[in-house]
Design a protein around this motif. Structure first.
Motif, PDB file in Angstrom:
ATOM      1  N   UNK A  27       0.771  -1.068   0.185  1.00  9.75           N
ATOM      2  CA  UNK A  27      -0.030  -0.174  -0.190  1.00  9.75           C
ATOM      3  C   UNK A  27       0.788   1.166  -0.143  1.00  9.75           C
ATOM      4  N   UNK A  28       0.184   2.199  -0.281  1.00 11.34           N
ATOM      5  CA  UNK A  28       0.796   3.552   0.096  1.00 11.34           C
ATOM      6  C   UNK A  28      -0.122   4.383   1.017  1.00 11.34           C
ATOM      7  N   UNK A  29       0.644   5.157   1.908  1.00 13.93           N
ATOM      8  CA  UNK A  29      -0.142   5.879   3.039  1.00 13.93           C
ATOM      9  C   UNK A  29      -0.985   6.884   2.328  1.00 13.93           C
ATOM     10  N   UNK A  30      -0.556   7.379   1.212  1.00 15.94           N
ATOM     11  CA  UNK A  30      -1.496   8.509   0.282  1.00 15.94           C
ATOM     12  C   UNK A  30      -2.679   7.757  -0.343  1.00 15.94           C
ATOM     13  N   UNK A  31      -2.851   6.544  -0.374  1.00 17.00           N
ATOM     14  CA  UNK A  31      -3.709   5.659  -0.840  1.00 17.00           C
ATOM     15  C   UNK A  31      -5.043   5.818  -0.005  1.00 17.00           C
ATOM     16  N   UNK A  32      -4.541   6.141   1.607  1.00 15.10           N
ATOM     17  CA  UNK A  32      -5.734   6.355   2.185  1.00 15.10           C
ATOM     18  C   UNK A  32      -5.818   7.797   2.638  1.00 15.10           C
ATOM     19  N   UNK A  33      -4.619   8.653   2.637  1.00 24.19           N
ATOM     20  CA  UNK A  33      -4.944  10.039   3.078  1.00 24.19           C
ATOM     21  C   UNK A  33      -5.573  10.821   1.818  1.00 24.19           C
ATOM     22  N   UNK A  34      -5.302  10.401   0.670  1.00 23.13           N
ATOM     23  CA  UNK A  34      -6.001  11.216  -0.347  1.00 23.13           C
ATOM     24  C   UNK A  34      -7.496  11.078  -0.422  1.00 23.13           C
ATOM     25  N   UNK A  35      -8.152   9.975   0.151  1.00 19.69           N
ATOM     26  CA  UNK A  35      -9.638   9.816   0.374  1.00 19.69           C
ATOM     27  C   UNK A  35      -9.857  10.448   1.513  1.00 19.69           C
ATOM     28  N   UNK A  36      -8.933  11.058   2.441  1.00 16.26           N
ATOM     29  CA  UNK A  36      -9.428  12.031   3.517  1.00 16.26           C
ATOM     30  C   UNK A  36      -9.566  13.213   3.315  1.00 16.26           C
ATOM     31  N   UNK A  37      -9.408  13.648   2.063  1.00 15.08           N
ATOM     32  CA  UNK A  37      -9.351  14.908   1.556  1.00 15.08           C
ATOM     33  C   UNK A  37      -8.133  15.821   1.502  1.00 15.08           C
ATOM     34  N   UNK A  38      -6.991  14.902   1.647  1.00 17.05           N
ATOM     35  CA  UNK A  38      -5.755  15.744   1.291  1.00 17.05           C
ATOM     36  C   UNK A  38      -5.398  15.904  -0.226  1.00 17.05           C
ATOM     37  N   UNK A  39      -5.294  16.694  -0.618  1.00 14.89           N
ATOM     38  CA  UNK A  39      -5.285  17.296  -2.138  1.00 14.89           C
ATOM     39  C   UNK A  39      -3.872  16.908  -2.615  1.00 14.89           C
ATOM     40  N   UNK A  40      -2.780  17.198  -1.959  1.00 20.59           N
ATOM     41  CA  UNK A  40      -1.357  16.785  -2.467  1.00 20.59           C
ATOM     42  C   UNK A  40      -0.719  15.741  -1.498  1.00 20.59           C
ATOM     43  N   UNK A  41       0.141  15.050  -2.288  1.00 17.19           N
ATOM     44  CA  UNK A  41       1.123  14.049  -1.601  1.00 17.19           C
ATOM     45  C   UNK A  41       2.162  14.616  -0.725  1.00 17.19           C
ATOM     46  N   UNK A  42       1.883  15.635   0.198  1.00 17.28           N
ATOM     47  CA  UNK A  42       2.835  16.636   0.655  1.00 17.28           C
ATOM     48  C   UNK A  42       2.814  16.055   2.138  1.00 17.28           C
ATOM     49  N   UNK A  43       3.162  14.883   2.264  1.00 16.52           N
ATOM     50  CA  UNK A  43       2.905  14.167   3.628  1.00 16.52           C
ATOM     51  C   UNK A  43       4.053  13.077   3.653  1.00 16.52           C
TER      52      UNK A  43
END
Length: 273
Positions: A110-126
């Motif tokens: 998995x990618x963490x941004x695979x979850x966090x994108x769905x949480x409403x975080x627009x950019x992969x700045x995480x």
């Protein structure tokens, strides 16, 4: 401070291991605190892998004046994260993974941004900073990463067993093109992980536990587009580098229980690592 070469390496590889980022004494405090923390252990969420083995994790959003907060708010760590991100960050959430001997389950690709994108975080700045509480080895299920796979971009994710995993057609393609790295860590080492780096971990079939403290940071300007169970922007109040050793057991520790939440109940979230 990280060197310019280390920052460059992180952006090229999608991860960076910083050995002995925290001292043996600091690491031992974290080990002793987490092992004796009944609230932490009793609040743990259970996640099954596709083979039915179970891993546990405890999640909270806001750091306070407890020992865990002395790590996640530590100026040494926050400075390193902001060097890698190139901009100010805030604490998105923290979790402690409890991968127990013989029974600790695997985490699927998995990618963490695979979850966090769905949480409403627009950019992969995480990114995530994983602190090794125990020694992490191939035998006890250390994290595995595909070097440079963050350049693939965000991959769609779906449910696999009790977890959310990446689209395996994309993963298989990435596996054929990117080097697989087993991130073996000693106590106190820190693994900095880009949110789009593909990673997984195997089951713990050894006699040794593999606990880790994972702190997720988000760029201040990447405040989620909508309210979610993880934190929107909240100013991050850092503490001095020596705060870990100066912390006393009764300082704010009673407030920690109120911050831990059950993602099954609150959101249906299936996080992660």
């Amino acid at each position: 401070m990280l060197s310019a070469e280390e920052v460059q390496q992180y952006h090229a590889d999608g991860y960076l291991i910083k050995r002995q980022f925290f001292s043996r004494e600091e690491s031992q405090r974290l080990l002793e605190k987490s092992r004796s923390d009944k609230v932490l252990q009793e609040s743990a969420i259970r996640r099954d892998d596709k083979d039915g083995r179970t891993t546990k994790l405890t999640v909270w959003n806001h750091p306070i004046d407890d020992l865990y907060g002395m790590f996640s708010r530590n100026k040494r760590l926050v400075t390193a994260v902001e060097q890698l991100m190139g901009e100010p960050v805030y604490h998105y959430h923290s979790k402690i993974m409890l991968k127990e001997p013989r029974v600790g389950g695997a985490w699927e690709w998995h990618q963490d941004y695979g979850y966090w994108y769905k949480n409403g975080c627009l950019y992969p700045l995480m990114l995530s900073a994983m602190i090794a509480i125990d020694r992490a080895t191939t035998d006890n299920g250390c994290l595995q990463v595909l070097k440079g796979s963050h350049h693939v971009g965000r991959v769609n994710h779906g449910v696999t067993g009790g977890q959310v995993g990446a689209d395996m057609q994309r993963v298989d393609a990435a596996v054929s093109r990117h080097e697989l790295i087993h991130c073996e860590l000693e106590q106190g080492d820190v693994l900095f992980l880009h949110c789009n780096t593909l990673h997984k971990s195997a089951a713990n079939l050894s006699d040794n536990p593999r606990w880790s403290y994972i702190i997720a940071y988000n760029a201040v300007r990447n405040d989620p587009l909508w309210e979610h169970h993880h934190a929107s922007y909240t100013p991050l109040k850092t503490v001095d580098g020596n705060a870990i050793m100066q912390w006393k057991e009764d300082t704010g520790s009673s407030d920690h229980q109120a911050l831990i939440f059950n993602t099954d109940k609150d959101s249906g979230d299936r996080t992660e690592d």
